[in-house]
Design a protein around this motif. Structure first.
Motif, PDB file in Angstrom:
ATOM      1  N   LEU A 187       8.116   0.667   9.774  1.00 53.72           N
ATOM      2  CA  LEU A 187       9.140  -0.100   9.053  1.00 53.72           C
ATOM      3  C   LEU A 187      10.008  -0.901  10.014  1.00 53.72           C
ATOM      4  O   LEU A 187      10.333  -2.064   9.758  1.00 53.72           O
ATOM      5  CB  LEU A 187      10.003   0.855   8.223  1.00 53.72           C
ATOM      6  CG  LEU A 187       9.305   1.541   7.037  1.00 53.72           C
ATOM      7  CD1 LEU A 187      10.222   2.575   6.403  1.00 53.72           C
ATOM      8  CD2 LEU A 187       8.883   0.521   5.987  1.00 53.72           C
ATOM      9  N   ASN A 194       1.431  -0.389   3.110  1.00 55.58           N
ATOM     10  CA  ASN A 194       2.045   0.192   1.910  1.00 55.58           C
ATOM     11  C   ASN A 194       2.887   1.402   2.328  1.00 55.58           C
ATOM     12  O   ASN A 194       2.544   2.558   2.073  1.00 55.58           O
ATOM     13  CB  ASN A 194       0.958   0.614   0.918  1.00 55.58           C
ATOM     14  CG  ASN A 194       1.521   0.922  -0.462  1.00 55.58           C
ATOM     15  OD1 ASN A 194       2.747   0.957  -0.651  1.00 55.58           O
ATOM     16  ND2 ASN A 194       0.657   1.143  -1.428  1.00 55.58           N
ATOM     17  N   TRP A 195       4.012   1.134   2.973  1.00 54.50           N
ATOM     18  CA  TRP A 195       4.833   2.220   3.514  1.00 54.50           C
ATOM     19  C   TRP A 195       5.494   3.042   2.421  1.00 54.50           C
ATOM     20  O   TRP A 195       5.762   4.229   2.619  1.00 54.50           O
ATOM     21  CB  TRP A 195       5.889   1.641   4.459  1.00 54.50           C
ATOM     22  CG  TRP A 195       5.272   0.960   5.629  1.00 54.50           C
ATOM     23  CD1 TRP A 195       5.204  -0.376   5.882  1.00 54.50           C
ATOM     24  CD2 TRP A 195       4.583   1.590   6.722  1.00 54.50           C
ATOM     25  NE1 TRP A 195       4.526  -0.626   7.055  1.00 54.50           N
ATOM     26  CE2 TRP A 195       4.142   0.566   7.587  1.00 54.50           C
ATOM     27  CE3 TRP A 195       4.304   2.922   7.033  1.00 54.50           C
ATOM     28  CZ2 TRP A 195       3.428   0.850   8.752  1.00 54.50           C
ATOM     29  CZ3 TRP A 195       3.602   3.200   8.194  1.00 54.50           C
ATOM     30  CH2 TRP A 195       3.170   2.175   9.041  1.00 54.50           C
ATOM     31  N   ARG A 196       5.791   2.445   1.285  1.00 55.58           N
ATOM     32  CA  ARG A 196       6.374   3.212   0.182  1.00 55.58           C
ATOM     33  C   ARG A 196       5.403   4.290  -0.285  1.00 55.58           C
ATOM     34  O   ARG A 196       5.799   5.429  -0.563  1.00 55.58           O
ATOM     35  CB  ARG A 196       6.734   2.273  -0.971  1.00 55.58           C
ATOM     36  CG  ARG A 196       7.468   2.967  -2.131  1.00 55.58           C
ATOM     37  CD  ARG A 196       7.735   1.975  -3.250  1.00 55.58           C
ATOM     38  NE  ARG A 196       8.561   0.880  -2.796  1.00 55.58           N
ATOM     39  CZ  ARG A 196       9.880   0.924  -2.748  1.00 55.58           C
ATOM     40  NH1 ARG A 196      10.518   2.032  -3.140  1.00 55.58           N
ATOM     41  NH2 ARG A 196      10.575  -0.112  -2.327  1.00 55.58           N
ATOM     42  N   TRP A 197       4.110   3.943  -0.340  1.00 58.62           N
ATOM     43  CA  TRP A 197       3.113   4.941  -0.747  1.00 58.62           C
ATOM     44  C   TRP A 197       2.994   6.040   0.296  1.00 58.62           C
ATOM     45  O   TRP A 197       2.849   7.213  -0.042  1.00 58.62           O
ATOM     46  CB  TRP A 197       1.764   4.266  -0.938  1.00 58.62           C
ATOM     47  CG  TRP A 197       0.682   5.219  -1.361  1.00 58.62           C
ATOM     48  CD1 TRP A 197       0.409   5.638  -2.632  1.00 58.62           C
ATOM     49  CD2 TRP A 197      -0.241   5.893  -0.503  1.00 58.62           C
ATOM     50  NE1 TRP A 197      -0.635   6.533  -2.616  1.00 58.62           N
ATOM     51  CE2 TRP A 197      -1.057   6.717  -1.327  1.00 58.62           C
ATOM     52  CE3 TRP A 197      -0.468   5.895   0.865  1.00 58.62           C
ATOM     53  CZ2 TRP A 197      -2.067   7.515  -0.809  1.00 58.62           C
ATOM     54  CZ3 TRP A 197      -1.471   6.690   1.380  1.00 58.62           C
ATOM     55  CH2 TRP A 197      -2.268   7.492   0.542  1.00 58.62           C
ATOM     56  N   GLN A 199       5.350   7.113   2.261  1.00 56.80           N
ATOM     57  CA  GLN A 199       6.525   7.974   2.133  1.00 56.80           C
ATOM     58  C   GLN A 199       6.402   8.897   0.932  1.00 56.80           C
ATOM     59  O   GLN A 199       6.715  10.094   1.013  1.00 56.80           O
ATOM     60  CB  GLN A 199       7.789   7.112   2.004  1.00 56.80           C
ATOM     61  CG  GLN A 199       8.163   6.387   3.292  1.00 56.80           C
ATOM     62  CD  GLN A 199       9.339   5.455   3.098  1.00 56.80           C
ATOM     63  OE1 GLN A 199       9.505   4.848   2.037  1.00 56.80           O
ATOM     64  NE2 GLN A 199      10.173   5.330   4.119  1.00 56.80           N
ATOM     65  N   GLN A 200       5.941   8.370  -0.190  1.00 58.26           N
ATOM     66  CA  GLN A 200       5.784   9.197  -1.387  1.00 58.26           C
ATOM     67  C   GLN A 200       4.725  10.276  -1.170  1.00 58.26           C
ATOM     68  O   GLN A 200       4.907  11.432  -1.588  1.00 58.26           O
ATOM     69  CB  GLN A 200       5.416   8.312  -2.572  1.00 58.26           C
ATOM     70  CG  GLN A 200       6.531   7.379  -3.025  1.00 58.26           C
ATOM     71  CD  GLN A 200       6.089   6.456  -4.150  1.00 58.26           C
ATOM     72  OE1 GLN A 200       4.898   6.362  -4.476  1.00 58.26           O
ATOM     73  NE2 GLN A 200       7.044   5.754  -4.752  1.00 58.26           N
ATOM     74  N   GLU A 345      11.302  -9.111  -2.630  1.00 60.37           N
ATOM     75  CA  GLU A 345      10.042  -8.677  -3.220  1.00 60.37           C
ATOM     76  C   GLU A 345       8.872  -9.567  -2.780  1.00 60.37           C
ATOM     77  O   GLU A 345       7.763  -9.076  -2.557  1.00 60.37           O
ATOM     78  CB  GLU A 345      10.156  -8.673  -4.746  1.00 60.37           C
ATOM     79  CG  GLU A 345      11.101  -7.595  -5.287  1.00 60.37           C
ATOM     80  CD  GLU A 345      11.277  -7.702  -6.787  1.00 60.37           C
ATOM     81  OE1 GLU A 345      10.764  -8.679  -7.368  1.00 60.37           O
ATOM     82  OE2 GLU A 345      11.941  -6.815  -7.379  1.00 60.37           O
TER      83      GLU A 345
END
Length: 439
Positions: A187, A194-197, A199-200, A345
């Motif tokens: 980050l 796809n860093w959000r994925w 992290q999740q 976005e």
């Protein structure tokens, strides 16, 4: 001596099949076996959970072994000890009588000792005329000799299990640390992914780790963590291989990540068409010759020094600091939250912050900062926009001695800050890099 005939406990204590099994095991002891009683006790202590013994029970067993005068226990030797309860309590650190009786029963149930009770329940030994013991009533230590190898094997298995558990726990801890730090690095460095994925996925796996877990569960969760670790590591390694080995934030040439470098820049809403703020057309003309890499933070700050004025102390060391400064500049430029959200976005937080920094730097040349940002956002969605031409135009304006670009009316310059182009210093390396490029 004659072997005792008593095989059942005195009083109300019942006879069990476990006692019979222990007595059979004691009879099956090898005749030539000689064991070190304290070595066997150490093995029993290590395997106590498997055997079902308690810490208090082992304290009593240690006391019983201390009543045997010999260190080496032989199958044909005297293996019965007959201490009184008072003597046992003294050597068991003052253990209460009720606790003593309860844990003596545990030792019997585990098969570590055998009761050899007298007719009246007392513990004593009868000696002959020569002083040798003819008959003894008390606790038989024969299982210590008969099952010595079994206890050693159990202790080795327990040690191996503890080591495997420790290795699994250490592996899981290291994987968790690596994943968290690699995500932060991705980050901070603006690595596309796809860093959000990620992290999740990490939170989902970590949330299934209980406070106390068996080795099998730790190994299973470790396997899932390692799979996630490999995905993130491969992404970072692939991105690192695309970078120049000598590239960093303070020593690097200008570069750009452009989804469609063949398309020239178009005039933006709210920005004069003439010269595109000092050279966007010339910058777009040279897109093909530039390496397709992320724009370094140092070059962005050289081009947009006004952003430093928004941060306390003027220190912008990471991309997240630039994003925080952009959040402060947005209301000063009159950009609506919705326009800023759409830009983030479409461009991502890092690229959107660079775009807003450039708008803030040349705010006096833009009639509507919000409309300009929306126009750039629309072009980014179509794959026709890159932040590099804007930054290059600002850098060329400095090198050419163009008119400075103070902050917008909504964001007054900090007192004591330079307002002439000569006051802004551009690194010699960057100046040389710019001089080699056609204008």
């Amino acid at each position: 001596m004659t072997h005792p005939l008593s095989t059942t406990p005195f009083g109300r204590r019942p006879m069990t099949l476990g006692m019979i099994s222990s007595q059979l095991a004691a009879k099956a002891k090898p005749e030539t076996a000689i064991v070190h009683k304290w070595h066997v006790f150490q093995h029993i202590k290590e395997a106590r959970q498997v055997l079902g013994a308690t810490d208090r029970a082992l304290t009593i067993l240690h006391a019983l072994l201390s009543f045997h005068p010999e260190t080496a226990l032989e199958p044909e030797g005297e293996l019965i000890v007959w201490p009184s309860n008072e003597q046992l309590m003294a050597r068991a650190n003052g253990m209460p009588p009720t606790t003593l009786r309860r844990h003596l029963a545990v030792l019997v149930d585990c098969g570590l000792i055998i009761r050899r009770d007298s007719p009246n329940g007392k513990r004593y030994a009868r000696k002959g005329q020569g002083g040798e013991i003819e008959q003894a009533y008390g606790f038989d230590l024969a299982p210590i000799v008969a099952r010595a190898e079994e206890y050693k094997t159990l202790a080795s298995a327990v040690q191996a299990e503890k080591k495997a558990f420790r290795v699994a726990k250490e592996r899981l801890t290291i994987l968790r640390r690596d994943i968290v730090k690699m995500i932060e690095a991705g980050l901070d460095e603006g690595v596309p992914g796809n860093w959000r994925w990620f992290q999740q996925s990490y939170r989902e796996i970590a949330g299934r780790i209980p406070r106390t877990a068996p080795r099998q569960l730790l190994e299973s969760l470790g396997g899932e963590m390692e799979k996630l670790w490999r995905e993130i590591r491969e992404l970072l390694e692939t991105f690192a291989k695309t970078q120049n080995p000598d590239a960093n934030e303070s020593h690097s040439g200008c570069h750009i990540q452009n989804s469609n470098p063949d398309l020239p820049s178009e005039p933006e809403r709210g920005l004069p068409k003439e010269d595109e703020a000092g050279g966007n057309v010339a910058a777009n003309h040279n897109l093909r010759s530039l390496p397709k890499r992320e724009l370094p933070l140092g070059i962005v700050l050289d081009a947009c020094p006004n952003m430093r004025w928004l941060i306390k102390g003027g220190e912008i060391r990471h991309w997240k600091d630039l994003v925080a400064a952009a959040e402060l500049a947005r209301p000063m430029l009159g950009i609506s939250p919705s326009a800023w959200r759409e830009a983030r976005e479409a461009l991502g937080d890092q690229q959107a912050a660079i775009t807003l920094a450039a708008i803030y730097q040349k705010a006096d040349q833009i009639n509507s900062a919000g409309g300009y940002l929306r126009s750039l956002t629309d072009r980014a969605k179509a794959g026709k926009f890159s932040v590099w031409p804007m930054i290059m135009a600002l850098l060329r304006a400095k090198l050419d001695g163009s008119k400075p670009t103070p902050p917008s009316a909504g964001g007054p310059a900090a007192p004591g800050k330079p307002t002439q182009p000569g006051a802004y210093q551009v690194s010699a390396e960057l100046r040389a890099s710019m001089a080699r490029r056609p204008k």
